[in-house]
Scaffold this active site. Sequence first.
Site, mmCIF file in Angstrom:
data_model
loop_
_atom_site.group_PDB
_atom_site.id
_atom_site.type_symbol
_atom_site.label_atom_id
_atom_site.label_comp_id
_atom_site.label_asym_id
_atom_site.label_seq_id
_atom_site.Cartn_x
_atom_site.Cartn_y
_atom_site.Cartn_z
ATOM 1 C CB SER A 17 -0.938 0.029 1.222
ATOM 2 O OG SER A 17 -0.201 0.204 2.411
ATOM 3 C CB ILE A 19 5.363 5.481 0.171
ATOM 4 C CG1 ILE A 19 4.740 6.769 0.744
ATOM 5 C CG2 ILE A 19 6.687 5.811 -0.529
ATOM 6 C CD1 ILE A 19 5.520 7.380 1.908
ATOM 7 C CB SER A 142 9.185 9.838 9.772
ATOM 8 O OG SER A 142 8.177 10.748 10.165
ATOM 9 C CE1 TYR A 155 6.321 5.770 11.923
ATOM 10 C CE2 TYR A 155 6.264 8.132 12.340
ATOM 11 C CZ TYR A 155 6.322 7.067 11.456
ATOM 12 O OH TYR A 155 6.366 7.316 10.091
ATOM 13 C CE LYS A 159 9.374 5.471 10.300
ATOM 14 N NZ LYS A 159 9.614 4.609 9.120
HETATM 15 N N1 LIG Z 1 2.604 8.813 4.699
HETATM 16 C C1 LIG Z 1 3.346 9.664 5.380
HETATM 17 O O1 LIG Z 1 2.942 10.841 5.573
HETATM 18 C C2 LIG Z 1 4.704 9.239 5.902
HETATM 19 C C3 LIG Z 1 5.479 10.227 6.542
HETATM 20 C C4 LIG Z 1 6.726 9.870 7.045
HETATM 21 C C5 LIG Z 1 7.188 8.574 6.895
HETATM 22 N N2 LIG Z 1 6.414 7.620 6.292
HETATM 23 C C6 LIG Z 1 6.963 6.258 6.210
HETATM 24 O O2 LIG Z 1 6.749 5.747 4.904
HETATM 25 C C7 LIG Z 1 6.666 4.306 4.979
HETATM 26 C C8 LIG Z 1 5.445 3.852 4.192
HETATM 27 O O3 LIG Z 1 4.280 4.357 4.830
HETATM 28 P P1 LIG Z 1 2.918 4.695 4.051
HETATM 29 O O4 LIG Z 1 2.635 6.131 4.244
HETATM 30 O O5 LIG Z 1 2.975 4.143 2.678
HETATM 31 O O6 LIG Z 1 1.868 3.913 4.971
HETATM 32 P P2 LIG Z 1 0.955 2.619 4.712
HETATM 33 O O7 LIG Z 1 0.101 2.804 3.514
HETATM 34 O O8 LIG Z 1 0.323 2.333 6.019
HETATM 35 O O9 LIG Z 1 2.023 1.485 4.341
HETATM 36 C C9 LIG Z 1 2.738 0.800 5.310
HETATM 37 C C10 LIG Z 1 3.294 -0.471 4.706
HETATM 38 O O10 LIG Z 1 4.036 -1.168 5.719
HETATM 39 C C11 LIG Z 1 3.554 -2.490 5.797
HETATM 40 N N3 LIG Z 1 3.613 -3.003 7.160
HETATM 41 C C12 LIG Z 1 2.996 -2.503 8.260
HETATM 42 N N4 LIG Z 1 3.224 -3.302 9.312
HETATM 43 C C13 LIG Z 1 3.995 -4.326 8.867
HETATM 44 C C14 LIG Z 1 4.539 -5.483 9.468
HETATM 45 N N5 LIG Z 1 4.352 -5.792 10.776
HETATM 46 N N6 LIG Z 1 5.281 -6.337 8.706
HETATM 47 C C15 LIG Z 1 5.482 -6.063 7.400
HETATM 48 N N7 LIG Z 1 4.992 -4.996 6.764
HETATM 49 C C16 LIG Z 1 4.257 -4.141 7.499
HETATM 50 C C17 LIG Z 1 2.113 -2.453 5.318
HETATM 51 O O11 LIG Z 1 1.723 -3.701 4.762
HETATM 52 P P3 LIG Z 1 0.836 -4.837 5.512
HETATM 53 O O12 LIG Z 1 -0.173 -4.144 6.356
HETATM 54 O O13 LIG Z 1 0.266 -5.605 4.330
HETATM 55 O O14 LIG Z 1 1.811 -5.648 6.291
HETATM 56 C C18 LIG Z 1 2.207 -1.422 4.206
HETATM 57 O O15 LIG Z 1 2.597 -2.011 2.992
HETATM 58 C C19 LIG Z 1 6.625 3.952 6.470
HETATM 59 O O16 LIG Z 1 7.900 3.544 6.892
HETATM 60 C C20 LIG Z 1 6.260 5.277 7.138
HETATM 61 O O17 LIG Z 1 6.741 5.350 8.462
HETATM 62 C C21 LIG Z 1 5.184 7.942 5.791
#
Ligand SMILES: NC(=O)c1ccc[n+]([C@@H]2O[C@H](COP(=O)([O-])OP(=O)(O)OC[C@H]3O[C@@H](n4cnc5c(N)ncnc54)[C@H](OP(=O)(O)O)[C@@H]3O)[C@@H](O)[C@H]2O)c1
Length: 272
Positions: A17, A19, A142, A155, A159
């Site tokens: 999902s 990014i 992050s 969190y 990070k």
């Molecule tokens: N969106 C933002 O604003 C933002 C800002 C700063 C940093 N980030 C970082 O960007 C990265 C991607 O986040 P996103 O925004 O794309 O959020 P997201 O849509 O919630 O994606 C998170 C991904 O991590 C996987 N995941 C979660 N728990 C897991 C586990 N226990 N084992 C394996 N995989 C796991 C999920 O897949 P499953 O649930 O299928 O396991 C999903 O594919 C993260 O590291 C997040 O901290 C995002």
Amino acid sequence: MTKALTDQLVWITGGSSGIGEQLAYACSSAGARLVLSARNAAALERVRASCQDPSRVLLIPMDLTSTESIQLAASRVLAEAGPPDVLIHNGGRSQRSRALSSPLALDRELMEVNYFGPVALTKLVVPEMLRNGGGLLVVMSSLAGKWGFYERSAYAAAKHALHGFFETLRLENEDAGLRVSMVTPGFIATDISRHAADATGQPTGEMDANQARGMPPEVCARIILRRALAGDEEFAVGGKELIALWIHRYFPRLFGRLIRRQSPRGRSSVNP
Ligand SMILES: NC(=O)c1ccc[n+]([C@@H]2O[C@H](COP(=O)([O-])OP(=O)(O)OC[C@H]3O[C@@H](n4cnc5c(N)ncnc54)[C@H](OP(=O)(O)O)[C@@H]3O)[C@@H](O)[C@H]2O)c1
């Protein structure tokens, strides 16, 4: 970017999902072979089906909170595809609960998924990458990897820890061909706040205002790939909230006043 990724093997964690999904589409369009990992096998299948060439996408389910699952995934990838040229540590989970209301088990879970999981995978896979001549690690931190924030204690801790580990790893292995790009996203329009843990460890199910109006994840993915492949060791991606990085570095007292005006769930300009 297409030239750099053609026929390269790219392993993306958190590929089901947000990014990670968009990184998969961008890498696939650029001619890469892919390994996608996450827990949700059906979501991984959906992403594979939308890639440019699904026949070049290997799905390896993996739970970043389970050492056994990480070991199994690493041995399968090395046996079935070989060492990756690029490993993107993208999988992660955020938090929406205050430090003193969160049980220690939640701190441990968030450290496992956001820190120990990527470290465990690195220790299994990077030695093989180095034997293969080296490669690139892209590590998703992050703004919460730069400062603490309301309802993000575990969190933010995880990070921050990523920077300590992967910056050290870079210094120790760059002569052997390892490159490391640390990425600090601001607000990206994914479901991260819906998936974030509340004090009971359950997903909040709520979309934060900052994510709702954030940068589209497909734009974020393209910027990440372009800058990481260009060799940037650390960079931010997002919108006007990124100015907080400069305020934090050069005007810490002003930053201290501004951060106290923010709301944990949105309406703010520096809420990671
Ligand atoms: N969106 C933002 O604003 C933002 C800002 C700063 C940093 N980030 C970082 O960007 C990265 C991607 O986040 P996103 O925004 O794309 O959020 P997201 O849509 O919630 O994606 C998170 C991904 O991590 C996987 N995941 C979660 N728990 C897991 C586990 N226990 N084992 C394996 N995989 C796991 C999920 O897949 P499953 O649930 O299928 O396991 C999903 O594919 C993260 O590291 C997040 O901290 C995002």
